[in-house]
Write an enzyme that holds these catalytic residues in place. Structure first.
Site, mmCIF file in Angstrom:
data_model
loop_
_atom_site.group_PDB
_atom_site.id
_atom_site.type_symbol
_atom_site.label_atom_id
_atom_site.label_comp_id
_atom_site.label_asym_id
_atom_site.label_seq_id
_atom_site.Cartn_x
_atom_site.Cartn_y
_atom_site.Cartn_z
ATOM 1 C CE LYS A 201 -3.377 -2.417 2.779
ATOM 2 N NZ LYS A 201 -3.636 -2.687 4.186
ATOM 3 N N GLY A 384 8.225 -3.539 12.240
ATOM 4 C CA GLY A 384 7.654 -2.210 12.509
ATOM 5 C C GLY A 384 8.697 -1.219 12.987
HETATM 6 P P1 AMP Z 1 4.090 -4.521 3.156
HETATM 7 O O1 AMP Z 1 3.623 -5.231 4.386
HETATM 8 O O2 AMP Z 1 3.396 -3.226 2.885
HETATM 9 O O3 AMP Z 1 5.593 -4.441 3.026
HETATM 10 O O4 AMP Z 1 3.595 -5.415 1.953
HETATM 11 C C1 AMP Z 1 4.026 -6.720 1.788
HETATM 12 C C2 AMP Z 1 2.948 -7.464 1.074
HETATM 13 O O5 AMP Z 1 2.688 -6.832 -0.154
HETATM 14 C C3 AMP Z 1 3.347 -8.872 0.770
HETATM 15 O O6 AMP Z 1 2.502 -9.749 1.469
HETATM 16 C C4 AMP Z 1 3.123 -8.986 -0.734
HETATM 17 O O7 AMP Z 1 2.483 -10.185 -1.101
HETATM 18 C C5 AMP Z 1 2.219 -7.816 -1.031
HETATM 19 N N1 AMP Z 1 2.337 -7.371 -2.414
HETATM 20 C C6 AMP Z 1 3.437 -7.023 -3.067
HETATM 21 N N2 AMP Z 1 3.153 -6.739 -4.363
HETATM 22 C C7 AMP Z 1 1.841 -6.929 -4.524
HETATM 23 C C8 AMP Z 1 0.954 -6.813 -5.627
HETATM 24 N N3 AMP Z 1 1.386 -6.468 -6.831
HETATM 25 N N4 AMP Z 1 -0.349 -7.077 -5.436
HETATM 26 C C9 AMP Z 1 -0.784 -7.456 -4.226
HETATM 27 N N5 AMP Z 1 -0.001 -7.573 -3.142
HETATM 28 C C10 AMP Z 1 1.295 -7.316 -3.285
#
Ligand code: AMP
Length: 404
Positions: A201, A384
């Site tokens: 996100k 975190g």
């Molecule tokens: P974060 O916790 O914000 O670092 O996000 C990590 C998560 O983002 C992981 O579980 C990934 O599977 C997900 N992620 C990365 N790229 C994508 C994408 N293109 N579509 C959906 N989820 C994603």
């Protein structure tokens, strides 16, 4: 932010209360709790061994799980005391209470270089409330407070912040390293300084983007959050890829800030897309490449960066002198969508002349899965906590330590 560490003070003969992160995964087997991954224990061994070597009295404390202020046998640290004994080859006295007479008696019998482990601090209702009464009771057990639990430093709990205010408070060797690589080194990085940010996100990562836009020469954006940037900079359609209209102004502001500061912002140019995506079942449908310059079709969803993006990013990484990476390039938990993330891990590992820092969470898992963990300079133990430090936030567990 230079904080004192155990190397800056006299610890010989002193009762040192050492906050560690022994929050390890446990599994029940034949009625016993068994440690399934002892990485976190091993990571703090240098601190424990340093203190033993100096003849300190080492009183370890940690949280484990979420017992929410109540005693829970499944979340007892007792199995960890036994395991630590085998790791350090030195008995570890276990105190089944965290504070009070039981630990006080054990500690009174400790000789220089002895080690004790207190029961789970989260069995105490005051721990997560940073309760001053609990802080006083913990401080009464020791003369020096040492914090080596970087992964818990973003929380203002009794065992990370409250007790630190009542005793001389210094970092352990792991905490010291984390602060060096995720903070001090980034104040004056050797250039080019390339930052790689991924994850799902835009809103979760925008503070990191904004802060690092002030320090980096290049910021590479990957993962789910990249699609908003692609829409804005390449004008392509996104199909069902991760995107929210409210992310647009946030991403736009970052694009403008990068321009104003002369920071190179690298956005993926292609994507691997699928027509069915079930994250829980770890399953994708058909997969194909949505090439550069071509939009993503309506029923398709981007799940990884494509080969042209990998080349673009890898070329930039190869020229860097400092690299920091936080967040995967795609849904790396599913093997078919992990190639881009692994390729970036390999590109980082291949640059042996740069300081390469893996800043926590999923990127750490990715570097390990890609088999290149031993080829990078530093891997953070915080999730975190690393993100908050990179955002430029003050971590309560760090702020509470004495300045140099
Ligand atoms: P974060 O916790 O914000 O670092 O996000 C990590 C998560 O983002 C992981 O579980 C990934 O599977 C997900 N992620 C990365 N790229 C994508 C994408 N293109 N579509 C959906 N989820 C994603």
């Amino acid at each position: 932010m230079a904080k004192k560490s155990i190397r800056d003070i006299e610890v010989t003969g002193k009762r040192c209360l050492v906050r560690v992160d022994f929050n390890v995964p446990l599994d029940e087997k034949d009625g016993h709790m068994v440690i399934t991954d002892d990485t976190r224990i091993r990571e703090t061994l240098p601190t424990i061994q340093y203190l033993i070597g100096k003849g300190a009295k080492v009183i370890l404390c940690s949280h484990l799980g979420r017992p929410k202020g109540k005693r829970s046998e499944k979340e007892s640290l007792r199995p960890i005391a036994d395991h630590l004994h085998t790791l350090i080859g030195h008995p570890v006295a276990f105190s089944h209470d965290t504070i009070g007479e039981v630990p006080a008696k054990i500690i009174a019998h400790m000789k220089n270089g002895d080690v004790a482990l207190l029961e789970n601090v989260r069995f105490e209702a005051g721990e997560e409330k940073n309760d001053p009464v609990l802080a006083k009771a913990m401080a009464a057990l020791a003369e020096i407070f040492v914090n080596d639990a970087f992964g818990s430093a973003h929380r203002a709990h009794t065992s990370t912040a409250g007790v630190a205010a009542l005793l001389p408070a210094v970092s352990g060797l792991l905490m010291e390293k984390e602060l060096t690589y995720l903070h001090d080194e980034l104040e004056n990085p050797e250039r080019p300084f390339v930052v790689i940010l991924g994850g799902a996100k835009v809103n979760d990562k925008i503070e990191v983007i904004n802060r690092l836009l002030e320090k980096a020469d290049t910021i590479i954006i990957g993962g789910g959050m990249a699609y908003t940037f692609r829409k804005l900079t390449q004008g392509i359609t996104l199909g069902k890829s991760l995107y929210k209209p409210e992310w647009e102004p946030i991403a736009q502001a970052a694009i403008e800030k990068a321009k104003a500061r002369g920071v190179k912002l690298l956005i993926p140019v292609d994507a691997m897309v699928t027509d069915a995506f079930d994250f829980d079942a770890k399953k994708l449908g058909n997969i194909k490449l949505a090439p550069a310059g071509v939009g993503i079709e309506p029923e398709w969803e981007g799940v990884d960066i494509g080969p042209a993006s990998v080349r673009l990013f890898a070329d930039e990484i190869a020229k860097a002198k400092t690299v920091i990476w936080n967040g995967p390039m795609g849904v790396f938990e599913i093997p078919e969508a992990a190639k881009g993330t692994f390729a970036i891990a390999e590109a980082i590992a291949a640059n042996r002349t740069a300081k390469t820092i893996i800043g926590g969470g999923d990127s750490v898992k990715a570097v390990k899965k890609a088999g290149v963990a031993d080829k990078v300079t530093f891997i953070s133990t915080g999730g975190g906590a690393s993100l908050e430090l990179l955002e430029g936030k003050t971590l309560p567990g760090v702020a509470a330590l004495n300045d140099k």
